[in-house]
Design a protein around this motif. Structure first.
Motif, mmCIF file in Angstrom:
data_model
loop_
_atom_site.group_PDB
_atom_site.id
_atom_site.type_symbol
_atom_site.label_atom_id
_atom_site.label_comp_id
_atom_site.label_asym_id
_atom_site.label_seq_id
_atom_site.Cartn_x
_atom_site.Cartn_y
_atom_site.Cartn_z
ATOM 1 N N ARG A 95 7.270 0.492 3.297
ATOM 2 C CA ARG A 95 6.586 1.625 3.938
ATOM 3 C C ARG A 95 5.157 1.688 3.411
ATOM 4 O O ARG A 95 4.944 1.619 2.204
ATOM 5 C CB ARG A 95 7.307 2.933 3.626
ATOM 6 C CG ARG A 95 8.722 2.967 4.153
ATOM 7 C CD ARG A 95 9.425 4.223 3.737
ATOM 8 N NE ARG A 95 9.767 4.112 2.312
ATOM 9 C CZ ARG A 95 10.500 4.982 1.654
ATOM 10 N NH1 ARG A 95 10.967 6.047 2.243
ATOM 11 N NH2 ARG A 95 10.773 4.808 0.376
ATOM 12 N N THR A 96 4.211 1.859 4.316
ATOM 13 C CA THR A 96 2.807 1.982 3.940
ATOM 14 C C THR A 96 2.241 3.224 4.603
ATOM 15 O O THR A 96 2.424 3.424 5.803
ATOM 16 C CB THR A 96 2.015 0.744 4.419
ATOM 17 O OG1 THR A 96 2.637 -0.427 3.904
ATOM 18 C CG2 THR A 96 0.573 0.812 3.959
ATOM 19 N N VAL A 97 1.553 4.039 3.803
ATOM 20 C CA VAL A 97 0.894 5.231 4.340
ATOM 21 C C VAL A 97 -0.558 4.842 4.622
ATOM 22 O O VAL A 97 -1.301 4.485 3.702
ATOM 23 C CB VAL A 97 0.961 6.408 3.348
ATOM 24 C CG1 VAL A 97 0.202 7.614 3.889
ATOM 25 C CG2 VAL A 97 2.415 6.769 3.050
ATOM 26 N N PRO A 98 -0.981 4.900 5.895
ATOM 27 C CA PRO A 98 -2.363 4.531 6.222
ATOM 28 C C PRO A 98 -3.370 5.534 5.660
ATOM 29 O O PRO A 98 -3.100 6.728 5.600
ATOM 30 C CB PRO A 98 -2.402 4.538 7.752
ATOM 31 C CG PRO A 98 -1.058 4.920 8.219
ATOM 32 C CD PRO A 98 -0.203 5.258 7.054
ATOM 33 N N GLN A 99 -4.519 5.018 5.250
ATOM 34 C CA GLN A 99 -5.572 5.884 4.702
ATOM 35 C C GLN A 99 -6.091 6.873 5.743
ATOM 36 O O GLN A 99 -6.467 7.987 5.402
ATOM 37 C CB GLN A 99 -6.730 5.025 4.176
ATOM 38 C CG GLN A 99 -6.365 4.209 2.948
ATOM 39 C CD GLN A 99 -6.019 5.095 1.758
ATOM 40 O OE1 GLN A 99 -6.584 6.167 1.568
ATOM 41 N NE2 GLN A 99 -5.047 4.661 0.963
ATOM 42 N N ASP A 100 -6.099 6.471 7.020
ATOM 43 C CA ASP A 100 -6.663 7.324 8.066
ATOM 44 C C ASP A 100 -5.704 8.409 8.562
ATOM 45 O O ASP A 100 -6.118 9.312 9.282
ATOM 46 C CB ASP A 100 -7.142 6.475 9.252
ATOM 47 C CG ASP A 100 -6.009 5.725 9.930
ATOM 48 O OD1 ASP A 100 -5.004 5.393 9.254
ATOM 49 O OD2 ASP A 100 -6.121 5.462 11.144
ATOM 50 N N ASP A 101 -4.421 8.305 8.189
ATOM 51 C CA ASP A 101 -3.448 9.314 8.616
ATOM 52 C C ASP A 101 -2.356 9.410 7.565
ATOM 53 O O ASP A 101 -1.327 8.744 7.656
ATOM 54 C CB ASP A 101 -2.867 8.964 9.987
ATOM 55 C CG ASP A 101 -1.916 10.037 10.510
ATOM 56 O OD1 ASP A 101 -1.719 11.070 9.816
ATOM 57 O OD2 ASP A 101 -1.364 9.850 11.602
ATOM 58 N N ARG A 102 -2.560 10.242 6.574
ATOM 59 C CA ARG A 102 -1.640 10.345 5.438
ATOM 60 C C ARG A 102 -0.286 10.943 5.827
ATOM 61 O O ARG A 102 0.643 10.933 5.029
ATOM 62 C CB ARG A 102 -2.269 11.197 4.326
ATOM 63 C CG ARG A 102 -3.656 10.758 3.895
ATOM 64 C CD ARG A 102 -3.712 9.484 3.122
ATOM 65 N NE ARG A 102 -2.989 9.581 1.864
ATOM 66 C CZ ARG A 102 -2.564 8.532 1.193
ATOM 67 N NH1 ARG A 102 -2.791 7.321 1.641
ATOM 68 N NH2 ARG A 102 -1.910 8.673 0.073
ATOM 69 N N ARG A 103 -0.174 11.457 7.054
ATOM 70 C CA ARG A 103 1.098 12.042 7.488
ATOM 71 C C ARG A 103 2.041 11.004 8.088
ATOM 72 O O ARG A 103 3.205 11.279 8.306
ATOM 73 C CB ARG A 103 0.854 13.144 8.521
ATOM 74 C CG ARG A 103 0.083 14.327 7.967
ATOM 75 C CD ARG A 103 -0.290 15.298 9.052
ATOM 76 N NE ARG A 103 -1.168 14.618 10.008
ATOM 77 C CZ ARG A 103 -1.212 14.850 11.296
ATOM 78 N NH1 ARG A 103 -0.458 15.763 11.837
ATOM 79 N NH2 ARG A 103 -2.032 14.180 12.063
#
Length: 158
Positions: A95-103
């Protein structure tokens, strides 16, 4: 008196009546039959059909958002979160949380997940072929076409 609406199970007569005309009932009975073969083939891995399907879809769409996959497969968000946690704990999904959308969370298979899907791909696909064992090939294709239309997947890639 027995007829086409009566089924014999364990030497007992079970009257089913008009429920055999219910699409929901028939789909559920078909699902149970299809899942039986899946569990015979892949059950030793403590894996459910929906979990392998999610692994399959992630493998085909690395980096796709978890919510997008959940919506496409009609999996409730809370259930999808638990499912992904389980697949992640097994070492198959990252799982990776993108920097542009932390949700949001983007999903990909790990190397171990790719190997698992590759190793059991034929068994998974063979389970789908076995689902057709009581149908002539033309009947199976017709049923698949009807179910794709009914489920809104008509025109979806194969």
């Amino acid at each position: 008196m027995t007829d086409a609406l009566t089924e014999t199970l364990d030497d007992e007569i079970v009257e089913l009546g008009e429920i055999t005309g219910s699409l929901g009932f028939l789909l559920r009975m078909a699902q149970l039959r299809a899942f039986d073969y899946f569990f015979q083939t892949l059950g030793e891995h403590d894996l459910r059909p929906g979990e392998f399907t999610v692994l399959w879809v992630i493998g085909l769409n690395p980096g796709l958002r978890q919510g997008t996959i959940a919506r496409r497969l009609h999996i409730k968000p809370a259930h999808m979160t638990k499912l992904i946690q389980r697949l992640s704990a097994a070492g198959w999904v990252t799982r990776t949380v993108p920097q542009d959308d932390r949700r949001s969370v983007r999903l990909a298979l790990t190397g171990e997940g790719e190997a698992f899907v590759a190793r059991y791909r034929d068994g998974f696909l063979h389970a789908h072929l076995a689902e057709r064992s009581n149908l002539a090939p033309d009947d199976a294709e017709h049923l698949i076409a009807l179910l794709r239309r009914y489920s809104g997947l008509e025109g979806a890639g194969t």
